[in-house]
Motif scaffolding. Structure first.
Motif, PDB file in Angstrom:
ATOM      1  N   ASP A  54      32.328  46.792  30.864  1.00  9.48           N
ATOM      2  CA  ASP A  54      30.887  46.804  30.625  1.00  9.48           C
ATOM      3  C   ASP A  54      30.151  46.642  31.963  1.00  9.48           C
ATOM      4  N   GLU A  55      29.248  47.568  32.250  1.00  9.60           N
ATOM      5  CA  GLU A  55      28.564  47.577  33.549  1.00  9.60           C
ATOM      6  C   GLU A  55      27.668  46.365  33.773  1.00  9.60           C
ATOM      7  N   ALA A  56      26.912  45.963  32.756  1.00 10.03           N
ATOM      8  CA  ALA A  56      26.005  44.825  32.921  1.00 10.03           C
ATOM      9  C   ALA A  56      26.792  43.530  33.151  1.00 10.03           C
ATOM     10  N   THR A  57      27.894  43.372  32.440  1.00 10.93           N
ATOM     11  CA  THR A  57      28.719  42.183  32.624  1.00 10.93           C
ATOM     12  C   THR A  57      29.369  42.205  34.001  1.00 10.93           C
ATOM     13  N   ALA A  59      28.185  43.586  36.648  1.00  7.92           N
ATOM     14  CA  ALA A  59      27.126  43.282  37.617  1.00  7.92           C
ATOM     15  C   ALA A  59      26.851  41.780  37.650  1.00  7.92           C
ATOM     16  N   ALA A  60      26.861  41.127  36.492  1.00  3.49           N
ATOM     17  CA  ALA A  60      26.646  39.684  36.439  1.00  3.49           C
ATOM     18  C   ALA A  60      27.777  38.942  37.161  1.00  3.49           C
ATOM     19  N   VAL A  61      29.004  39.362  36.936  1.00  4.09           N
ATOM     20  CA  VAL A  61      30.149  38.743  37.606  1.00  4.09           C
ATOM     21  C   VAL A  61      30.038  38.940  39.120  1.00  4.09           C
ATOM     22  N   SER A  62      29.597  40.106  39.550  1.00  4.40           N
ATOM     23  CA  SER A  62      29.393  40.363  40.984  1.00  4.40           C
ATOM     24  C   SER A  62      28.353  39.420  41.568  1.00  4.40           C
ATOM     25  N   LEU A  63      27.268  39.221  40.849  1.00  3.22           N
ATOM     26  CA  LEU A  63      26.227  38.299  41.321  1.00  3.22           C
ATOM     27  C   LEU A  63      26.783  36.887  41.463  1.00  3.22           C
ATOM     28  N   LEU A  64      27.605  36.466  40.517  1.00  2.25           N
ATOM     29  CA  LEU A  64      28.223  35.138  40.595  1.00  2.25           C
ATOM     30  C   LEU A  64      29.067  35.016  41.856  1.00  2.25           C
ATOM     31  N   ARG A  65      29.815  36.058  42.137  1.00  2.00           N
ATOM     32  CA  ARG A  65      30.732  36.025  43.281  1.00  2.00           C
ATOM     33  C   ARG A  65      30.008  36.101  44.614  1.00  2.00           C
ATOM     34  N   GLU A  66      28.810  36.711  44.645  1.00  2.00           N
ATOM     35  CA  GLU A  66      28.045  36.876  45.880  1.00  2.00           C
ATOM     36  C   GLU A  66      27.116  35.694  46.171  1.00  2.00           C
ATOM     37  N   ALA A  67      26.881  34.863  45.174  1.00  5.57           N
ATOM     38  CA  ALA A  67      25.947  33.740  45.333  1.00  5.57           C
ATOM     39  C   ALA A  67      26.483  32.713  46.317  1.00  5.57           C
ATOM     40  N   GLU A  68      25.563  32.013  46.926  1.00  3.62           N
ATOM     41  CA  GLU A  68      25.916  30.847  47.731  1.00  3.62           C
ATOM     42  C   GLU A  68      25.675  29.579  46.924  1.00  3.62           C
ATOM     43  N   VAL A  69      24.619  29.616  46.106  1.00  5.46           N
ATOM     44  CA  VAL A  69      24.265  28.499  45.232  1.00  5.46           C
ATOM     45  C   VAL A  69      24.115  29.051  43.811  1.00  5.46           C
ATOM     46  N   LEU A  70      24.746  28.361  42.865  1.00  5.24           N
ATOM     47  CA  LEU A  70      24.634  28.726  41.451  1.00  5.24           C
ATOM     48  C   LEU A  70      23.964  27.594  40.700  1.00  5.24           C
ATOM     49  N   GLY A  83      29.373  29.075  24.068  1.00  2.65           N
ATOM     50  CA  GLY A  83      30.491  30.010  24.113  1.00  2.65           C
ATOM     51  C   GLY A  83      30.197  31.217  24.982  1.00  2.65           C
ATOM     52  N   VAL A  84      28.950  31.720  24.958  1.00  2.12           N
ATOM     53  CA  VAL A  84      28.635  32.906  25.760  1.00  2.12           C
ATOM     54  C   VAL A  84      28.748  32.601  27.251  1.00  2.12           C
ATOM     55  N   LEU A  85      28.371  31.384  27.639  1.00  6.24           N
ATOM     56  CA  LEU A  85      28.528  30.999  29.044  1.00  6.24           C
ATOM     57  C   LEU A  85      30.012  30.952  29.403  1.00  6.24           C
ATOM     58  N   LYS A  86      30.820  30.374  28.541  1.00  4.90           N
ATOM     59  CA  LYS A  86      32.262  30.282  28.793  1.00  4.90           C
ATOM     60  C   LYS A  86      32.885  31.670  28.883  1.00  4.90           C
ATOM     61  N   VAL A  87      32.478  32.581  28.006  1.00  2.00           N
ATOM     62  CA  VAL A  87      33.033  33.949  28.046  1.00  2.00           C
ATOM     63  C   VAL A  87      32.709  34.613  29.382  1.00  2.00           C
ATOM     64  N   LEU A  88      31.480  34.436  29.888  1.00  2.00           N
ATOM     65  CA  LEU A  88      31.128  35.016  31.182  1.00  2.00           C
ATOM     66  C   LEU A  88      31.972  34.388  32.293  1.00  2.00           C
ATOM     67  N   LEU A  89      32.027  33.068  32.340  1.00  3.68           N
ATOM     68  CA  LEU A  89      32.753  32.403  33.419  1.00  3.68           C
ATOM     69  C   LEU A  89      34.258  32.640  33.342  1.00  3.68           C
TER      70      LEU A  89
END
Length: 168
Positions: A54-57, A59-70, A83-89
């Motif tokens: 899934d492209e949107a997911t 992209a979200a994972v990419s943003l997580l990996r590129e962040a300096e602060v989350l 659960g949705v947060l856990k599925v993303l992480l």
């Protein structure tokens, strides 16, 4: 300048938890000279969270990996994060957040619930390798003061951001 990504783990985009998380991200950015935060509303990813490729997911994972602060926020659901947060992480490989500062933000009906869920979110972020800042458990009754809560937190955060304090 740090790249800040706000992750709202509420299934409902634009929730009070999301509003608090964005306010925290903006306040931290203002205090640390960071860029305005990018926001991931996990609820907007919908079924794509469970769809390989899934492209949107992605992209979200990419943003997580590129962040300096989350700034990772969740309401308390069944005594924990959503659960949705856990599925993303769960889509991140081991130690994917190494070298990143993470701020756990949790909302709940009562303080003991918020504190317990914050500890579980802290554990998850630590497992992923993040340097976890002191968390921000907030009771729902205090959410009308979101801006003030965020400002007070950012003031404390700025004092710990470069001290090597992990909040663990």
């Amino acid at each position: 300048m740090s790249r800040i990504v706000v992750v709202s783990g509420n299934p409902r985009p634009g929730s009070r938890t999301s509003t608090l998380a964005v306010a925290v991200g903006e306040a931290v950015a203002a205090r640390t000279g960071g860029l305005p935060p990018t926001v991931i509303e996990v609820g907007e990813l919908g079924p794509g969270l469970l769809t390989p490729g899934d492209e949107a997911t992605a992209a979200a994972v990419s943003l997580l990996r590129e962040a300096e602060v989350l700034v990772v926020a969740t309401p308390t659901y069944k005594g924990s994060y959503t659960g949705v947060l856990k599925v993303l992480l769960d889509q991140l490989p081991a130690q994917a957040l190494a070298g990143k500062r993470a701020v756990p933000v949790v909302t709940a009906g009562v303080a003991p619930q918020a504190g317990a869920a914050e500890a579980l979110l802290r554990q998850l972020l630590t497992e992923l390798g993040a340097d976890v800042a002191p968390g921000l458990p907030v009771v729902e009754a205090d959410l009308p003061e979101t801006k003030e809560i965020a400002e007070r937190y950012a003031e404390r955060y700025a004092g710990t951001a470069h001290s090597g304090h992990s909040g663990r």
